[in-house]
Design a protein around this motif. Structure first.
Motif, mmCIF file in Angstrom:
data_model
loop_
_atom_site.group_PDB
_atom_site.id
_atom_site.type_symbol
_atom_site.label_atom_id
_atom_site.label_comp_id
_atom_site.label_asym_id
_atom_site.label_seq_id
_atom_site.Cartn_x
_atom_site.Cartn_y
_atom_site.Cartn_z
ATOM 1 N N TYR A 165 0.770 -1.018 -0.205
ATOM 2 C CA TYR A 165 0.086 -0.520 0.191
ATOM 3 C C TYR A 165 0.677 1.494 -0.256
ATOM 4 C CZ TYR A 165 -3.809 -2.662 1.302
ATOM 5 O OH TYR A 165 -4.846 -3.783 0.617
ATOM 6 N N PHE A 166 0.114 2.626 -0.887
ATOM 7 C CA PHE A 166 1.056 3.227 -0.913
ATOM 8 C C PHE A 166 2.587 2.616 -1.787
ATOM 9 C CE2 PHE A 166 -1.897 4.296 2.604
ATOM 10 C CZ PHE A 166 -2.298 5.626 2.450
ATOM 11 N N GLY A 167 2.376 2.236 -2.390
ATOM 12 C CA GLY A 167 3.392 1.715 -3.042
ATOM 13 C C GLY A 167 3.826 2.368 -4.341
ATOM 14 N N ARG A 168 4.076 3.398 -4.561
ATOM 15 C CA ARG A 168 3.972 4.107 -6.115
ATOM 16 C C ARG A 168 5.167 5.264 -6.085
ATOM 17 N NH1 ARG A 168 -0.346 4.253 -9.168
ATOM 18 N NH2 ARG A 168 -2.386 4.031 -8.506
ATOM 19 N N ASN A 169 5.751 5.006 -4.942
ATOM 20 C CA ASN A 169 7.538 5.520 -5.947
ATOM 21 C C ASN A 169 7.938 4.025 -6.748
ATOM 22 O OD1 ASN A 169 8.993 3.323 -3.313
ATOM 23 N ND2 ASN A 169 7.596 4.547 -2.244
ATOM 24 N N ASP A 170 9.349 4.941 -6.940
ATOM 25 C CA ASP A 170 10.292 3.715 -7.982
ATOM 26 C C ASP A 170 10.290 3.051 -7.425
ATOM 27 O OD1 ASP A 170 9.170 6.733 -9.528
ATOM 28 O OD2 ASP A 170 11.180 7.359 -8.980
ATOM 29 N N LEU A 171 11.268 2.987 -5.947
ATOM 30 C CA LEU A 171 11.602 1.682 -5.768
ATOM 31 C C LEU A 171 10.639 0.473 -6.009
ATOM 32 C CD1 LEU A 171 14.634 0.570 -3.819
ATOM 33 C CD2 LEU A 171 13.499 1.965 -2.269
ATOM 34 N N ASP A 172 10.026 0.918 -5.082
ATOM 35 C CA ASP A 172 8.814 -0.329 -4.716
ATOM 36 C C ASP A 172 8.347 -0.706 -6.447
ATOM 37 O OD1 ASP A 172 8.493 0.049 -2.088
ATOM 38 O OD2 ASP A 172 7.018 0.930 -1.858
ATOM 39 N N LYS A 173 8.157 -0.264 -7.075
ATOM 40 C CA LYS A 173 7.512 -0.607 -8.107
ATOM 41 C C LYS A 173 9.015 -1.412 -9.122
ATOM 42 C CE LYS A 173 5.375 3.784 -9.748
ATOM 43 N NZ LYS A 173 4.650 4.875 -10.689
ATOM 44 N N LYS A 174 9.947 -0.698 -8.688
ATOM 45 C CA LYS A 174 11.476 -1.655 -9.406
ATOM 46 C C LYS A 174 11.470 -3.104 -8.551
ATOM 47 C CE LYS A 174 16.088 -1.599 -9.820
ATOM 48 N NZ LYS A 174 17.620 -0.756 -9.144
ATOM 49 N N LYS A 175 11.041 -2.894 -7.454
ATOM 50 C CA LYS A 175 11.416 -4.560 -6.668
ATOM 51 C C LYS A 175 10.145 -4.963 -6.857
ATOM 52 C CE LYS A 175 13.037 -2.752 -1.717
ATOM 53 N NZ LYS A 175 12.642 -2.441 -0.330
ATOM 54 N N ALA A 176 9.142 -5.251 -7.202
ATOM 55 C CA ALA A 176 7.760 -5.135 -7.462
ATOM 56 C C ALA A 176 8.373 -6.137 -9.128
ATOM 57 C CB ALA A 176 7.085 -5.029 -7.932
ATOM 58 N N ALA A 177 9.075 -5.063 -10.098
ATOM 59 C CA ALA A 177 9.114 -6.160 -11.367
ATOM 60 C C ALA A 177 10.027 -6.772 -11.544
ATOM 61 C CB ALA A 177 9.112 -4.256 -12.129
ATOM 62 N N GLU A 178 11.261 -6.675 -10.189
ATOM 63 C CA GLU A 178 11.931 -7.074 -10.697
ATOM 64 C C GLU A 178 11.636 -8.810 -9.509
ATOM 65 O OE1 GLU A 178 15.440 -5.325 -8.437
ATOM 66 O OE2 GLU A 178 15.781 -4.475 -9.535
ATOM 67 N N PHE A 179 10.709 -8.993 -8.585
ATOM 68 C CA PHE A 179 10.440 -9.618 -8.526
ATOM 69 C C PHE A 179 9.190 -11.108 -8.781
ATOM 70 C CE2 PHE A 179 7.837 -12.096 -4.680
ATOM 71 C CZ PHE A 179 8.773 -13.012 -4.498
ATOM 72 N N SER A 180 9.213 -9.996 -10.036
ATOM 73 C CA SER A 180 7.884 -10.542 -10.934
ATOM 74 C C SER A 180 8.740 -11.882 -11.877
ATOM 75 C CB SER A 180 6.994 -9.917 -11.771
ATOM 76 O OG SER A 180 6.125 -10.417 -12.551
ATOM 77 N N ALA A 181 9.984 -10.525 -12.524
ATOM 78 C CA ALA A 181 11.282 -11.700 -13.481
ATOM 79 C C ALA A 181 11.525 -12.805 -12.878
ATOM 80 C CB ALA A 181 12.229 -10.173 -13.914
ATOM 81 N N LEU A 182 11.866 -12.427 -11.411
ATOM 82 C CA LEU A 182 12.838 -13.333 -11.095
ATOM 83 C C LEU A 182 11.046 -14.713 -10.626
ATOM 84 C CD1 LEU A 182 14.816 -15.148 -8.946
ATOM 85 C CD2 LEU A 182 14.072 -13.373 -6.942
ATOM 86 N N VAL A 183 10.546 -14.316 -9.835
ATOM 87 C CA VAL A 183 9.497 -15.524 -9.741
ATOM 88 C C VAL A 183 9.790 -16.628 -11.645
ATOM 89 C CG1 VAL A 183 6.795 -16.644 -9.952
ATOM 90 C CG2 VAL A 183 8.598 -15.293 -8.381
ATOM 91 N N CYS A 184 9.026 -15.278 -12.677
ATOM 92 C CA CYS A 184 9.158 -16.023 -14.166
ATOM 93 C C CYS A 184 9.978 -17.063 -14.130
ATOM 94 C CB CYS A 184 8.049 -15.562 -15.337
ATOM 95 S SG CYS A 184 7.256 -14.284 -14.616
ATOM 96 N N ASN A 185 11.690 -16.292 -13.988
ATOM 97 C CA ASN A 185 12.469 -16.925 -14.616
ATOM 98 C C ASN A 185 12.839 -18.189 -13.406
ATOM 99 O OD1 ASN A 185 13.403 -14.853 -16.601
ATOM 100 N ND2 ASN A 185 14.198 -14.039 -14.882
ATOM 101 N N THR A 186 12.188 -18.430 -12.580
ATOM 102 C CA THR A 186 12.452 -19.540 -11.949
ATOM 103 C C THR A 186 11.382 -20.012 -12.088
ATOM 104 O OG1 THR A 186 13.007 -17.481 -9.613
ATOM 105 C CG2 THR A 186 12.473 -20.240 -9.534
ATOM 106 N N PHE A 187 10.483 -20.185 -12.438
ATOM 107 C CA PHE A 187 9.531 -21.454 -13.288
ATOM 108 C C PHE A 187 10.084 -21.749 -14.981
ATOM 109 C CE2 PHE A 187 5.690 -19.415 -10.817
ATOM 110 C CZ PHE A 187 4.955 -20.851 -10.594
ATOM 111 N N VAL A 188 10.600 -20.906 -15.548
ATOM 112 C CA VAL A 188 11.522 -21.600 -16.460
ATOM 113 C C VAL A 188 12.801 -22.352 -16.272
ATOM 114 C CG1 VAL A 188 12.950 -20.729 -18.640
ATOM 115 C CG2 VAL A 188 11.335 -19.314 -18.326
#
Length: 222
Positions: free
Chosen positions: A138-161
């Motif tokens: 919540y209130f995660g609209r700053n650039d750092l939170d956005k970057k963390k969410a995007a990187e975590f999503s990429a990590l999970v996807c690559n781990t599925f591969v």
């Protein structure tokens, strides 16, 4: 009467204004407070089916485990089902802390949420697209939170591969092992049958006082 109507009009106007202000404030707060969702995509192109014939083809299966270089089936739908399986989810959970992300304590709860959130799509060309939505706090609209969410999503996807590749390698290894065991069993059985035939032949010679053809030729020459 006019005074009453005037008072009512002012009251209604105030209510409309206050409602509008409240709606604007609610919208602004919701905009900044509501979590954002990021979904990275990983793309997998399964190898084309390679037909291997003969003994070398069967025994060589264990060397073709990689999804990139291997000779596994090109059935994209099969790979998609593997990605959505509990085995793949278990692999991912063991390497990425999804229990903390989902706020659960047990692997079973994490499994249910992981398999329910992974997105798998098979294109007409047979390409597999893997997505996994990750929300900011919540209130995660700053650039750092956005970057963390995007990187975590990429990590999970690559781990599925990686999970898909690992499961595919394991399946091919087991298949090659079964093939090797079958061939070794047949060789052992054939050797036993040959030994038995040789013993029976030797017994037949002894009982009927006969010689094998090479021995007869040798005796006649001498």
């Amino acid at each position: 009467m006019k005074l009453i109507l005037l008072v009512l009009q002012k009251s209604i106007f105030k209510m409309i204004v206050l409602s509008g202000i409240a709606l604007v404030i609610y919208t602004v707060v919701l905009y900044f407070a509501y979590p954002l969702t990021f979904t990275s995509l990983a793309t997998v192109l399964p190898p084309e089916t390679q037909k291997a014939t003969g003994l070398a083809g069967m025994l060589g299966a264990q060397d073709m485990g990689s999804l990139i270089t291997g000779g596994a089936s090109g059935n994209s739908q099969l790979y998609a089902e593997i990605i959505k399986s509990r085995s793949a989810a278990n692999y991912v959970i063991s390497r990425v802390d999804l229990k903390e992300y989902f706020g659960v304590k047990t692997n079973e709860e994490a499994l249910v949420k992981t398999t329910g959130n992974v997105e798998v799509e098979v294109s007409k060309e047979g390409m597999i697209k893997i997505g996994f939505p990750i929300k900011t706090g919540y209130f995660g609209r700053n650039d750092l939170d956005k970057k963390k969410a995007a990187e975590f999503s990429a990590l999970v996807c690559n781990t599925f591969v990686n999970a898909l590749d690992s499961i595919n390698r394991n399946n091919l290894h087991n298949k090659a092992k079964l093939t090797r065991q079958f061939i070794e069993g047949r060789l052992t059985q054939t050797k036993a049958e040959l030994d038995s035939a040789e013993l029976n032949y030797a017994k037949f010679q002894k009982e009927n006082k006969t010689l094998s053809l090479p021995e007869q030729l040798k005796a006649s020459i001498e």
